[in-house]
Design an enzyme around this catalytic site. Structure first.
Site, PDB file in Angstrom:
ATOM      1  N   HIS A 162     -53.332 -42.567   9.493  1.00  0.00           N
ATOM      2  CA  HIS A 162     -54.558 -41.831   9.829  1.00  0.00           C
ATOM      3  C   HIS A 162     -55.646 -42.866  10.110  1.00  0.00           C
ATOM      4  O   HIS A 162     -55.404 -44.089  10.010  1.00  0.00           O
ATOM      5  CB  HIS A 162     -54.934 -40.870   8.695  1.00  0.00           C
ATOM      6  N   GLU A 163     -56.844 -42.367  10.420  1.00  0.00           N
ATOM      7  CA  GLU A 163     -57.949 -43.266  10.787  1.00  0.00           C
ATOM      8  C   GLU A 163     -58.237 -44.313   9.707  1.00  0.00           C
ATOM      9  O   GLU A 163     -58.693 -45.416  10.006  1.00  0.00           O
ATOM     10  CB  GLU A 163     -59.225 -42.456  11.060  1.00  0.00           C
ATOM     11  N   HIS A 215     -56.056 -45.920   7.803  1.00  0.00           N
ATOM     12  CA  HIS A 215     -55.157 -47.053   8.064  1.00  0.00           C
ATOM     13  C   HIS A 215     -55.631 -47.834   9.294  1.00  0.00           C
ATOM     14  O   HIS A 215     -55.614 -49.061   9.321  1.00  0.00           O
ATOM     15  CB  HIS A 215     -53.731 -46.561   8.364  1.00  0.00           C
ATOM     16  N   GLY A 269     -57.044 -50.085   1.202  1.00  0.00           N
ATOM     17  CA  GLY A 269     -58.185 -49.172   1.171  1.00  0.00           C
ATOM     18  C   GLY A 269     -58.744 -49.021  -0.239  1.00  0.00           C
ATOM     19  O   GLY A 269     -57.991 -49.011  -1.220  1.00  0.00           O
ATOM     20  N   ASP A 280     -57.643 -46.123  -2.958  1.00  0.00           N
ATOM     21  CA  ASP A 280     -56.719 -46.438  -4.042  1.00  0.00           C
ATOM     22  C   ASP A 280     -57.311 -47.612  -4.812  1.00  0.00           C
ATOM     23  O   ASP A 280     -56.800 -48.738  -4.770  1.00  0.00           O
ATOM     24  CB  ASP A 280     -55.344 -46.776  -3.471  1.00  0.00           C
ATOM     25  N   GLN A 325     -55.103 -49.396  -7.389  1.00  0.00           N
ATOM     26  CA  GLN A 325     -54.046 -50.146  -6.687  1.00  0.00           C
ATOM     27  C   GLN A 325     -54.598 -51.457  -6.132  1.00  0.00           C
ATOM     28  O   GLN A 325     -53.974 -52.518  -6.248  1.00  0.00           O
ATOM     29  CB  GLN A 325     -53.474 -49.292  -5.562  1.00  0.00           C
ATOM     30  N   MET A 337     -59.701 -39.450   3.644  1.00  0.00           N
ATOM     31  CA  MET A 337     -58.472 -39.408   4.444  1.00  0.00           C
ATOM     32  C   MET A 337     -57.294 -39.871   3.595  1.00  0.00           C
ATOM     33  O   MET A 337     -57.402 -40.854   2.859  1.00  0.00           O
ATOM     34  CB  MET A 337     -58.628 -40.284   5.672  1.00  0.00           C
ATOM     35  N   SER A 338     -56.194 -39.158   3.709  1.00  0.00           N
ATOM     36  CA  SER A 338     -54.995 -39.489   2.948  1.00  0.00           C
ATOM     37  C   SER A 338     -53.806 -38.884   3.675  1.00  0.00           C
ATOM     38  O   SER A 338     -53.913 -37.772   4.221  1.00  0.00           O
ATOM     39  CB  SER A 338     -55.095 -38.881   1.541  1.00  0.00           C
TER      40      SER A 338
HETATM   41  O1  PAF Z   1     -51.076 -47.527  -0.448  1.00  0.00           O
HETATM   42  C1  PAF Z   1     -49.926 -47.464   0.051  1.00  0.00           C
HETATM   43  O2  PAF Z   1     -49.704 -46.913   1.139  1.00  0.00           O
HETATM   44  C2  PAF Z   1     -48.747 -48.061  -0.697  1.00  0.00           C
HETATM   45  O3  PAF Z   1     -48.920 -47.918  -2.079  1.00  0.00           O
HETATM   46  C3  PAF Z   1     -48.470 -49.530  -0.317  1.00  0.00           C
HETATM   47  C4  PAF Z   1     -49.618 -50.428  -0.705  1.00  0.00           C
HETATM   48  C5  PAF Z   1     -48.204 -49.640   1.170  1.00  0.00           C
HETATM   49  C6  PAF Z   1     -47.223 -50.040  -1.052  1.00  0.00           C
HETATM   50  O4  PAF Z   1     -46.104 -49.272  -0.767  1.00  0.00           O
END
Ligand code: PAF
Length: 284
Positions: free
Chosen positions: A31-32, A34, A145, A148, A151, A182-183
């Site tokens: 999506h946008e 990314h 992003g 997350d 993460q 966006m997800s």
């Molecule tokens: O955020 C994501 O899309 C995933 O957790 C990642 C970082 C690509 C790892 O699989």
């Protein structure tokens, strides 16, 4: 645009790139949000590699690995239009060959809390696959992003602990016009759930107003008000409402420093996360 499916070919292509390589790791379903990472990489790095890999090890057996959106043709068209040089789209056996035993884990409170408490296998899966991608692609920068947020911080810690020579770049969350972050998982929502999901940006906005305009500093009071706001939406179920230190994600009782407000909410069967920074202004 070159589409590479094996680790051996990816390493070979990487050898011709020299320095100035940016990696955007994704699970596809682009999506946008990314694409904003891709655009930043394109402006900063001479060579951009985007990985498309739905990583099985970060999903628990009861989670959405099988349902996760997969449309390689669409993803490749979008990346081609962005001028991406290389897409790395390996099969599971390439990333996890038989006998694979190179699990990479960040231990401690950073991974135990929040997402780690609700999805115990998640961060080990993420750090293992990201470490493997970083070792294969050897980028100078890798882009993630802020949606997350945990993460991003876990990946940064992992890169430090593994002494990987890469800058982990975090970029702002992109939102739909009505505020929903966006997800890839938004595609699971029915029209009714999509409407109900707006309770997340509404709660974040309420949190910002309480801290930044009304000068609320009691994290307990803030969380209670936000939980009430979310509970008023019949289709929403709270996993957590948390107020933490911005960097360490340690839970705060007093909002007396740059903080992060994090939400995890289920709308129907879909689990959504979102967050916003909270900036308490000093009292005059
Ligand atoms: O955020 C994501 O899309 C995933 O957790 C990642 C970082 C690509 C790892 O699989």
């Amino acid at each position: 645009m070159k589409v590479i499916e094996t680790v051996a070919e990816m390493k070979e292509a990487r050898a011709d790139m020299g320095v100035g390589v940016g990696l955007v790791p994704t699970m596809g379903g682009l999506h946008e949000g990314h694409l904003s990472l891709v655009r930043r990489a394109r402006s900063a790095d001479g060579h951009v590699v985007v990985s498309l890999f739905v990583n099985p090890s970060q999903f628990a057996p009861n989670e959405d690995f099988d349902a996760y959106p997969r449309d390689l043709g669409r993803d490749l068209r979008l990346l081609d239009a962005e001028g991406v040089g290389v897409v790395f789209a390996p099969a599971v056996e390439e990333m996890y060959p038989p006998g694979f035993d190179e699990w990479v884990e960040v231990r401690g409170p950073l991974t135990d809390r929040l997402e780690g408490a609700f999805r115990p296998q998640f961060f080990c899966g993420v750090t293992t696959v990201v470490a493997r991608l970083l070792r294969i692609v050897r980028p100078q920068r890798a882009y993630f992003g802020e949606k997350d947020a945990q993460q991003l911080r876990v990946v940064r810690r992992m890169a430090e602990e593994q002494r990987l020579p890469v800058e982990i770049v975090g970029l702002p969350t992109l939102r739909e016009p009505d505020g929903l972050a966006m997800s890839s998982r938004n595609s699971y929502l029915t029209p009714e759930e999509r409407q109900a999901a707006l309770v997340l940006p509404r709660a974040l906005e309420l949190g910002r107003t309480m801290v930044e305009c009304e000068r609320v500093r009691d994290a307990g009071k803030l969380k209670e008000a936000l939980a009430d706001c979310i509970r008023r939406e019949p289709l929403a179920r709270i996993d957590y409402v948390a107020v933490t230190d911005y960097e360490t994600l340690e839970e705060l009782t007093a909002i007396d420093r740059p903080a992060l407000l994090l939400l995890a909410v289920r709308t129907g069967a879909t689990r959504l996360i979102d967050n916003t920074p909270l900036t308490p202004h000093r009292s005059p």
